[in-house]
Design a protein around this motif. Structure first.
Motif, PDB file in Angstrom:
ATOM      1  N   ILE A 300     -32.143  -0.167  -0.878  1.00 15.97           N
ATOM      2  CA  ILE A 300     -32.017   1.227  -0.436  1.00 15.97           C
ATOM      3  C   ILE A 300     -32.232   2.185  -1.605  1.00 15.97           C
ATOM      4  CG2 ILE A 300     -30.616   0.753   1.606  1.00 15.97           C
ATOM      5  CD1 ILE A 300     -28.135   1.580   0.032  1.00 15.97           C
ATOM      6  N   THR A 301     -31.849   1.760  -2.802  1.00 15.66           N
ATOM      7  CA  THR A 301     -32.139   2.572  -3.988  1.00 15.66           C
ATOM      8  C   THR A 301     -33.641   2.623  -4.233  1.00 15.66           C
ATOM      9  OG1 THR A 301     -29.998   2.065  -4.986  1.00 15.66           O
ATOM     10  CG2 THR A 301     -31.757   2.756  -6.480  1.00 15.66           C
ATOM     11  N   GLU A 302     -34.303   1.486  -4.073  1.00 14.93           N
ATOM     12  CA  GLU A 302     -35.767   1.452  -4.227  1.00 14.93           C
ATOM     13  C   GLU A 302     -36.431   2.405  -3.240  1.00 14.93           C
ATOM     14  OE1 GLU A 302     -36.667  -3.001  -5.878  1.00 14.93           O
ATOM     15  OE2 GLU A 302     -36.468  -2.791  -3.703  1.00 14.93           O
ATOM     16  N   ALA A 303     -35.899   2.456  -2.014  1.00 23.84           N
ATOM     17  CA  ALA A 303     -36.518   3.277  -0.974  1.00 23.84           C
ATOM     18  C   ALA A 303     -36.464   4.761  -1.305  1.00 23.84           C
ATOM     19  CB  ALA A 303     -35.837   3.009   0.372  1.00 23.84           C
ATOM     20  N   VAL A 304     -35.306   5.251  -1.737  1.00 25.51           N
ATOM     21  CA  VAL A 304     -35.181   6.705  -1.946  1.00 25.51           C
ATOM     22  C   VAL A 304     -35.739   7.155  -3.284  1.00 25.51           C
ATOM     23  CG1 VAL A 304     -33.215   6.914  -0.380  1.00 25.51           C
ATOM     24  CG2 VAL A 304     -32.810   6.566  -2.831  1.00 25.51           C
ATOM     25  N   PHE A 305     -35.864   6.251  -4.257  1.00 29.80           N
ATOM     26  CA  PHE A 305     -36.430   6.632  -5.555  1.00 29.80           C
ATOM     27  C   PHE A 305     -37.889   6.206  -5.714  1.00 29.80           C
ATOM     28  CE2 PHE A 305     -31.951   6.986  -6.738  1.00 29.80           C
ATOM     29  CZ  PHE A 305     -31.965   8.158  -7.478  1.00 29.80           C
ATOM     30  N   GLY A 306     -38.390   5.354  -4.818  1.00 30.98           N
ATOM     31  CA  GLY A 306     -39.757   4.880  -4.946  1.00 30.98           C
ATOM     32  C   GLY A 306     -39.971   4.023  -6.178  1.00 30.98           C
ATOM     33  N   VAL A 307     -38.945   3.240  -6.534  1.00 34.20           N
ATOM     34  CA  VAL A 307     -38.962   2.418  -7.744  1.00 34.20           C
ATOM     35  C   VAL A 307     -38.705   0.963  -7.363  1.00 34.20           C
ATOM     36  CG1 VAL A 307     -37.701   1.916  -9.883  1.00 34.20           C
ATOM     37  CG2 VAL A 307     -38.227   4.278  -9.285  1.00 34.20           C
ATOM     38  N   ASP A 308     -39.475   0.043  -7.932  1.00 29.95           N
ATOM     39  CA  ASP A 308     -39.250  -1.389  -7.748  1.00 29.95           C
ATOM     40  C   ASP A 308     -38.281  -1.846  -8.850  1.00 29.95           C
ATOM     41  OD1 ASP A 308     -39.405  -4.221  -7.913  1.00 29.95           O
ATOM     42  OD2 ASP A 308     -41.429  -4.230  -7.068  1.00 29.95           O
ATOM     43  N   LEU A 309     -37.033  -2.104  -8.478  1.00 30.62           N
ATOM     44  CA  LEU A 309     -36.022  -2.448  -9.480  1.00 30.62           C
ATOM     45  C   LEU A 309     -36.265  -3.807 -10.116  1.00 30.62           C
ATOM     46  CD1 LEU A 309     -32.783  -1.038  -7.826  1.00 30.62           C
ATOM     47  CD2 LEU A 309     -33.870  -0.247  -9.927  1.00 30.62           C
ATOM     48  N   VAL A 310     -36.827  -4.744  -9.375  1.00 36.42           N
ATOM     49  CA  VAL A 310     -37.144  -6.042  -9.967  1.00 36.42           C
ATOM     50  C   VAL A 310     -38.225  -5.882 -11.035  1.00 36.42           C
ATOM     51  CG1 VAL A 310     -38.063  -8.360  -9.532  1.00 36.42           C
ATOM     52  CG2 VAL A 310     -36.397  -7.359  -7.952  1.00 36.42           C
ATOM     53  N   GLU A 311     -39.210  -5.048 -10.758  1.00 39.77           N
ATOM     54  CA  GLU A 311     -40.240  -4.776 -11.763  1.00 39.77           C
ATOM     55  C   GLU A 311     -39.614  -4.160 -13.015  1.00 39.77           C
ATOM     56  OE1 GLU A 311     -44.477  -2.375 -12.404  1.00 39.77           O
ATOM     57  OE2 GLU A 311     -43.378  -2.166 -10.504  1.00 39.77           O
ATOM     58  N   GLN A 312     -38.668  -3.243 -12.827  1.00 43.97           N
ATOM     59  CA  GLN A 312     -38.022  -2.637 -13.998  1.00 43.97           C
ATOM     60  C   GLN A 312     -37.235  -3.680 -14.777  1.00 43.97           C
ATOM     61  OE1 GLN A 312     -39.382   0.288 -14.231  1.00 43.97           O
ATOM     62  NE2 GLN A 312     -40.062   0.013 -12.106  1.00 43.97           N
ATOM     63  N   GLN A 313     -36.573  -4.603 -14.081  1.00 47.36           N
ATOM     64  CA  GLN A 313     -35.864  -5.681 -14.754  1.00 47.36           C
ATOM     65  C   GLN A 313     -36.813  -6.499 -15.631  1.00 47.36           C
ATOM     66  OE1 GLN A 313     -33.816  -7.654 -11.230  1.00 47.36           O
ATOM     67  NE2 GLN A 313     -32.189  -7.660 -12.759  1.00 47.36           N
ATOM     68  N   LEU A 314     -37.965  -6.832 -15.069  1.00 50.98           N
ATOM     69  CA  LEU A 314     -38.934  -7.647 -15.806  1.00 50.98           C
ATOM     70  C   LEU A 314     -39.510  -6.873 -16.990  1.00 50.98           C
ATOM     71  CD1 LEU A 314     -40.731  -9.272 -12.737  1.00 50.98           C
ATOM     72  CD2 LEU A 314     -39.065 -10.356 -14.255  1.00 50.98           C
ATOM     73  N   ARG A 315     -39.684  -5.576 -16.835  1.00 50.27           N
ATOM     74  CA  ARG A 315     -40.195  -4.753 -17.930  1.00 50.27           C
ATOM     75  C   ARG A 315     -39.168  -4.643 -19.057  1.00 50.27           C
ATOM     76  NH1 ARG A 315     -44.920  -2.105 -16.958  1.00 50.27           N
ATOM     77  NH2 ARG A 315     -44.485  -0.604 -18.629  1.00 50.27           N
ATOM     78  N   VAL A 316     -37.905  -4.429 -18.704  1.00 49.74           N
ATOM     79  CA  VAL A 316     -36.863  -4.363 -19.738  1.00 49.74           C
ATOM     80  C   VAL A 316     -36.805  -5.684 -20.498  1.00 49.74           C
ATOM     81  CG1 VAL A 316     -34.385  -4.192 -20.161  1.00 49.74           C
ATOM     82  CG2 VAL A 316     -35.483  -2.616 -18.560  1.00 49.74           C
ATOM     83  N   ALA A 317     -36.835  -6.792 -19.760  1.00 51.64           N
ATOM     84  CA  ALA A 317     -36.776  -8.113 -20.403  1.00 51.64           C
ATOM     85  C   ALA A 317     -37.980  -8.351 -21.304  1.00 51.64           C
ATOM     86  CB  ALA A 317     -36.692  -9.200 -19.338  1.00 51.64           C
ATOM     87  N   SER A 318     -39.097  -7.687 -21.003  1.00 52.17           N
ATOM     88  CA  SER A 318     -40.311  -7.819 -21.807  1.00 52.17           C
ATOM     89  C   SER A 318     -40.375  -6.806 -22.941  1.00 52.17           C
ATOM     90  CB  SER A 318     -41.546  -7.641 -20.902  1.00 52.17           C
ATOM     91  OG  SER A 318     -41.548  -8.573 -19.844  1.00 52.17           O
TER      92      SER A 318
END
Length: 449
Positions: A300-318
């Motif tokens: 639901i957070t992804e829906a209202v912000f238009g952000v893929d949280l899993v993608e952000q997780q992978l980017r932070v880890a990278s």
């Protein structure tokens, strides 16, 4: 960006992580127990490794089996999903010690937040409001009674090492506290290997509101709004929505600011959630706990912000920057998620079984994150969650209308299913008004009896 990823989980969250990883051209490795060999996520991964029997202790909680699978497949990183080993600091350390990348917060942050008493004390020191409660474990029933005398009844008796709504009980008086203390302590020792007990003020009418935080690779911590999680049974969530209909703009700003301070206090990196209790009578909120992982309700957070949280997780880890501007986050519309469980809709008792019909709803603003499909079997070995039904509308009324249609269109035959409960909830005046609290399900069931 990472090149290969092992997902140390099962069902819908494994499928969810695999979907984003494949979009990013990351090779995916699934692990599965004997009971899960035919689930969709296993087939959708680029590679899959059997790691043991249905018993999660021998499979999804088996550190050695998961690390062996990662090494044998050449995985570069491990994503733990939620549950199982996702908030296990020893596992996070073991992943890093074996030369792999851990897609989550550091082991020190996990350990710091894993003990509720230690977490409360850290948050209080950081200026985050906490409910009146003990700063050290109550080591006996007499100590618990002394603490309750200072705090005032009713009190919540909590397993300090617990989570997910487990290891909690309410005591209204001294006799009740003695009984519940012994039960919670025994449960905590059995389930968590730690019998430490926390005594905390219990609020009879309260809302459960949480904040999604993301610790970025550059050290900043940002908040991506809040989620209302007050529709619960047995202290476990059934429905989540964002934005919360309870908060004023100032209350929201204060809550999000406190969540950022909470993350900063432990040097948080990657995705996490700061859970709070909100007293609608006084407008005060109190820190409850921090979940050092991705939440079930993240869509639901992804829906209202238009952000893929899993993608952000992978980017932070990278070590990469996010795909969004942290200083220009905006909310669009309203989103609601319901947890479709294999359980009866009256008493919420598990009802596993073979799925003979599985038809998912479709349409604008409708998303289904499912762990099962037609022909699969829901076994009693794991949590009863089968799928998450998520809707996104222009406002709360529009989201509710879309959810009502989607619930009616979701057809599951075989196991028991709680979809009729959501039909009932969506006609409940208290829920429709937005003025509800964590007692709403109990009140609905009292009326039905």
């Amino acid at each position: 960006m990472l090149r290969s990823l092992l997902v140390a989980n099962r069902g819908e969250i494994a499928r969810r992580v695999i979907r984003t990883a494949r979009r990013l051209n990351i090779r995916t490795i699934a692990v599965y127990s004997e009971a899960d060999a035919l689930l969709p996520y296993v087939a959708e991964a680029d590679e899959a490794v059997a790691i043991g029997p249905a018993n999660p202790v021998q499979s999804y909680r088996n550190t050695e089996a998961i690390l062996t699978a990662a090494k044998s497949t050449g995985a570069e990183a491990i994503h733990p999903g939620y549950g199982f080993l996702s908030e296990n600091a020893a596992f996070a350390r073991a992943v890093v010690d074996n030369g792999l990348i851990w897609v989550g917060p550091g082991a020190d942050a996990i350990a710091a937040m894993g003990d509720k008493i230690n977490a409360r004390n850290l948050m209080a020191a950081a200026g985050v409001p906490v409910a009146p409660g003990t700063t050290d474990p109550a080591t006996s029933a007499d100590a618990a009674l002394q603490a309750a005398a200072e705090i005032g009844f009713p009190v919540m008796v909590k397993a300090a090492a617990g989570g997910g709504g487990m290891g909690m009980a309410v005591a209204d008086d001294a006799d009740g506290l003695r009984a519940e203390y012994d039960k919670v302590r025994a449960f905590a020792e059995r389930m968590f290997g730690d019998g430490s007990v926390l005594i905390e003020r219990y609020f009879p009418r309260v809302r459960h509101i949480e904040v999604q935080i993301l610790g970025l690779a550059d050290g900043r911590v940002v908040a991506l709004g809040e989620r209302e999680c007050s529709v619960q049974r047995r202290n476990q969530k059934l429905v989540e929505e964002t934005p919360s209909p309870a908060l004023t703009p100032q209350q929201r700003a204060d809550l999000l600011g406190a969540a950022v301070r909470a993350g900063e206090a432990v040097g948080y990196r990657n995705a996490g959630t700061v859970e709070c209790l909100f007293d609608p009578t006084t407008g005060q909120f109190f820190f409850l706990e921090m979940n050092t992982r991705l939440q079930v309700e993240h869509p639901i957070t992804e829906a209202v912000f238009g952000v893929d949280l899993v993608e952000q997780q992978l980017r932070v880890a990278s070590g990469l920057a996010p795909t969004f501007d942290p200083d220009a986050l905006t909310v669009t519309g309203h989103a609601i998620e319901v947890r479709v469980n294999a359980e009866d809709p009256k008493r919420f008792l598990p009802g596993p079984g073979a799925i003979t019909t599985w038809t998912e709803p479709t349409g604008d603003g409708v998303r289904v994150d499912a762990g099962y499909t037609n022909g699969n079997t829901v076994t009693p070995s794991y949590d009863s969650l089968m799928a998450k039904l998520v809707v996104h509308g222009t406002d709360r009324a529009d989201a509710i209308a879309r959810l009502r249609r989607a619930v009616a269109d979701f057809q599951i035959v075989g196991p028991k299913v709680n979809l009729p409960f959501f039909t009932e909830l969506l006609d409940n005046p208290e829920f429709l008004s937005g003025d509800y609290d964590t007692g709403i399900v109990g009140r609905m069931r009292e009326v039905k009896r």
